[in-house]
Design a protein around this motif. Structure first.
Motif, short mmCIF file in Angstrom:
data_model
loop_
_atom_site.label_atom_id
_atom_site.label_comp_id
_atom_site.label_asym_id
_atom_site.label_seq_id
_atom_site.Cartn_x
_atom_site.Cartn_y
_atom_site.Cartn_z
N MET A 1 79.01 27.97 58.64
CA MET A 1 78.74 26.71 57.95
C MET A 1 77.58 25.99 58.65
O MET A 1 77.61 25.77 59.85
CB MET A 1 80.00 25.84 57.98
CG MET A 1 79.82 24.53 57.27
SD MET A 1 81.37 23.64 57.09
CE MET A 1 81.29 22.56 58.51
N HIS A 2 76.58 25.65 57.89
CA HIS A 2 75.42 24.94 58.44
C HIS A 2 75.50 23.48 58.02
O HIS A 2 75.70 23.19 56.84
CB HIS A 2 74.13 25.56 57.94
CG HIS A 2 72.91 24.82 58.39
ND1 HIS A 2 72.45 24.89 59.69
CD2 HIS A 2 72.09 23.98 57.74
CE1 HIS A 2 71.38 24.13 59.81
NE2 HIS A 2 71.14 23.57 58.64
N VAL A 3 75.39 22.58 58.98
CA VAL A 3 75.37 21.15 58.67
C VAL A 3 74.04 20.57 59.11
O VAL A 3 73.50 20.95 60.14
CB VAL A 3 76.55 20.39 59.32
CG1 VAL A 3 77.86 20.75 58.65
CG2 VAL A 3 76.65 20.67 60.80
N ALA A 4 73.53 19.67 58.31
CA ALA A 4 72.19 19.12 58.55
C ALA A 4 72.24 17.92 59.50
O ALA A 4 73.20 17.16 59.49
CB ALA A 4 71.58 18.69 57.22
N PRO A 5 71.18 17.75 60.29
CA PRO A 5 71.07 16.53 61.10
C PRO A 5 70.64 15.36 60.23
O PRO A 5 70.15 15.54 59.12
CB PRO A 5 69.98 16.88 62.11
CG PRO A 5 69.12 17.87 61.39
CD PRO A 5 70.05 18.65 60.50
N CYS A 6 70.82 14.17 60.73
CA CYS A 6 70.38 12.96 60.04
C CYS A 6 68.99 12.56 60.54
O CYS A 6 68.59 12.94 61.65
CB CYS A 6 71.34 11.80 60.32
SG CYS A 6 72.95 12.03 59.55
N HIS A 24 74.85 16.29 63.22
CA HIS A 24 76.12 16.15 62.51
C HIS A 24 77.25 15.79 63.49
O HIS A 24 77.37 16.41 64.55
CB HIS A 24 76.45 17.46 61.79
CG HIS A 24 77.80 17.48 61.17
ND1 HIS A 24 78.08 16.83 59.99
CD2 HIS A 24 78.96 18.04 61.57
CE1 HIS A 24 79.36 17.02 59.69
NE2 HIS A 24 79.90 17.75 60.64
N GLY A 25 78.05 14.81 63.13
CA GLY A 25 79.20 14.41 63.95
C GLY A 25 78.87 13.44 65.07
O GLY A 25 79.78 12.95 65.74
N ILE A 45 77.91 7.05 61.92
CA ILE A 45 78.12 8.46 62.26
C ILE A 45 77.34 9.33 61.27
O ILE A 45 77.33 9.04 60.07
CB ILE A 45 79.63 8.79 62.21
CG1 ILE A 45 80.39 7.91 63.20
CG2 ILE A 45 79.87 10.27 62.50
CD1 ILE A 45 81.90 7.97 63.05
N CYS A 46 76.72 10.38 61.79
CA CYS A 46 76.00 11.33 60.94
C CYS A 46 76.99 12.34 60.37
O CYS A 46 77.76 12.94 61.11
CB CYS A 46 74.94 12.05 61.77
SG CYS A 46 74.04 13.30 60.82
N VAL A 50 73.67 12.74 56.35
CA VAL A 50 73.78 11.39 55.77
C VAL A 50 74.52 10.48 56.76
O VAL A 50 75.60 10.84 57.24
CB VAL A 50 74.55 11.42 54.42
CG1 VAL A 50 74.66 10.03 53.83
CG2 VAL A 50 73.88 12.36 53.44
N TRP A 51 73.94 9.30 57.03
CA TRP A 51 74.62 8.34 57.90
C TRP A 51 75.78 7.69 57.15
O TRP A 51 75.72 7.49 55.93
CB TRP A 51 73.64 7.27 58.38
CG TRP A 51 72.67 7.79 59.38
CD1 TRP A 51 71.35 8.03 59.20
CD2 TRP A 51 72.95 8.16 60.74
NE1 TRP A 51 70.78 8.53 60.35
CE2 TRP A 51 71.75 8.62 61.31
CE3 TRP A 51 74.10 8.15 61.52
CZ2 TRP A 51 71.67 9.05 62.63
CZ3 TRP A 51 74.02 8.59 62.84
CH2 TRP A 51 72.83 9.04 63.38
#
Length: 67
Positions: A1-6, A24-25, A45-46, A50-51
């Motif tokens: 699973m890839h999660v994007a940075p904010c 993320h997180g 929180i990111c 998305v913030w």
């Protein structure tokens, strides 16, 4: 699973952001100069790019709602 940075949420005028990790997180906190009061979230929180909220405002105490 890839999660994007904010992206950089910026900092409120008359205040500062504490934290430089926008992954993320991760969370960042906000503070205002001593003569101003914070209006809005003190931390966000990111979550997957998305913030959780917008950055707060730093306002004179007479303009802060609900205080």
């Amino acid at each position: 699973m890839h999660v994007a940075p904010c992206g950089d949420p910026g900092k409120p005028v008359g205040g500062r952001r504490i934290g430089r990790n926008f992954r993320h997180g991760k969370r960042v906190r906000f503070t205002c100069m001593e003569s101003l009061k914070i209006q809005g979230p003190k931390k966000i929180i990111c979550f997957d790019g998305v913030w959780s909220d917008k950055k707060p405002l730093c306002l004179p105490p007479s303009q802060v709602k609900g205080k």
